[in-house]
Design an enzyme around this catalytic site. Structure first.
Site, mmCIF file in Angstrom:
data_model
loop_
_atom_site.group_PDB
_atom_site.id
_atom_site.type_symbol
_atom_site.label_atom_id
_atom_site.label_comp_id
_atom_site.label_asym_id
_atom_site.label_seq_id
_atom_site.Cartn_x
_atom_site.Cartn_y
_atom_site.Cartn_z
ATOM 1 N N ASP A 34 2.543 -2.507 -10.921
ATOM 2 C CA ASP A 34 1.382 -1.829 -10.341
ATOM 3 C C ASP A 34 1.192 -0.544 -11.123
ATOM 4 O OD1 ASP A 34 -0.136 0.042 -8.640
ATOM 5 O OD2 ASP A 34 0.037 -1.510 -7.106
ATOM 6 N N ILE A 35 -0.022 -0.273 -11.523
ATOM 7 C CA ILE A 35 -0.300 0.904 -12.339
ATOM 8 C C ILE A 35 0.033 2.195 -11.588
ATOM 9 C CG2 ILE A 35 -2.757 1.241 -11.774
ATOM 10 C CD1 ILE A 35 -1.285 1.173 -15.318
ATOM 11 N N ASN A 91 -1.694 -6.090 2.183
ATOM 12 C CA ASN A 91 -2.827 -5.518 2.907
ATOM 13 C C ASN A 91 -3.936 -6.564 2.941
ATOM 14 O OD1 ASN A 91 -1.379 -3.058 2.949
ATOM 15 N ND2 ASN A 91 -2.175 -2.544 0.939
ATOM 16 N N GLN A 98 -6.552 -2.871 1.932
ATOM 17 C CA GLN A 98 -6.731 -3.677 0.727
ATOM 18 C C GLN A 98 -7.857 -3.065 -0.111
ATOM 19 O OE1 GLN A 98 -7.590 -7.849 1.411
ATOM 20 N NE2 GLN A 98 -7.404 -8.353 -0.762
ATOM 21 N N VAL A 99 -7.564 -2.796 -1.373
ATOM 22 C CA VAL A 99 -8.527 -2.175 -2.283
ATOM 23 C C VAL A 99 -9.108 -3.219 -3.235
ATOM 24 C CG1 VAL A 99 -8.831 -0.424 -4.081
ATOM 25 C CG2 VAL A 99 -7.367 0.055 -2.109
ATOM 26 N N HIS A 104 -2.799 -10.038 -3.189
ATOM 27 C CA HIS A 104 -1.674 -9.506 -3.961
ATOM 28 C C HIS A 104 -0.600 -8.990 -3.014
ATOM 29 C CE1 HIS A 104 -4.542 -6.177 -3.430
ATOM 30 N NE2 HIS A 104 -3.526 -5.329 -3.551
ATOM 31 N N HIS A 106 2.708 -6.472 -2.753
ATOM 32 C CA HIS A 106 3.389 -5.322 -3.345
ATOM 33 C C HIS A 106 4.892 -5.456 -3.106
ATOM 34 C CE1 HIS A 106 -0.184 -2.631 -3.824
ATOM 35 N NE2 HIS A 106 -0.666 -3.413 -2.875
#
Length: 145
Positions: A34-35, A91, A98-99, A104, A106
């Site tokens: 994850d960035i 999420n 959730q974005v 996905h 985490h």
């Protein structure tokens, strides 16, 4: 790679249109750093099928994509002797944080209690009677298929 969406950032990562620090990849999933790196080694696992979130999963999707969580979690733990635990977050929906609207998971390594990661735990047990618990359980059971 089925059902990829043109403007989805994770679909672009799957198609290698956007670079990622990949830690695992096969025909089913891609796992990459994850960035944001909530903690060092924070990894995302995404299905190579565009599913928005768990509400879109079939039983077959779950079996196909979620089976890799333990393998990747174990590799994260083995990568650093200082890792003492791991949070697994999902999420589902904007209200849940959730974005990116591509499913996905985490995997966030935990090094110590003071790493800045705060997982809220809210206890509403005092607001429920045994009957109220049973009513909630029964309502959910009615919607299982």
């Amino acid at each position: 790679m089925s059902n990829l969406v043109q403007d989805c950032i994770f679909c672009k990562i799957i198609r290698n249109e956007i670079p990622a620090y990949t830690v695992f990849e096969n025909d089913d999933v891609k796992a990459f750093l994850d960035i944001s790196q909530v903690t060092k080694g924070h990894v995302l696992i995404i299905p190579k099928k565009h599913l928005i979130n768990f509400f879109d999963y079939s039983q077959e999707d779950a079996a196909k994509y979620l089976q890799y969580i333990p393998k990747i979690a174990q590799a994260i733990k083995a990568s650093d002797k200082n890792i003492k635990g791991l949070n697994v977050f999902v999420n589902n929906g904007e209200i849940a944080g959730q974005v990116v609207m591509h499913s996905h998971i985490h995997l966030v390594p935990r090094y110590d209690e003071n790493d800045g990661v705060n997982v809220p735990h809210i206890n509403h047990a005092a607001e429920y009677t045994p009957e109220a618990y049973q009513e909630v359980a029964n309502t959910i059971k009615q919607h299982l298929s």
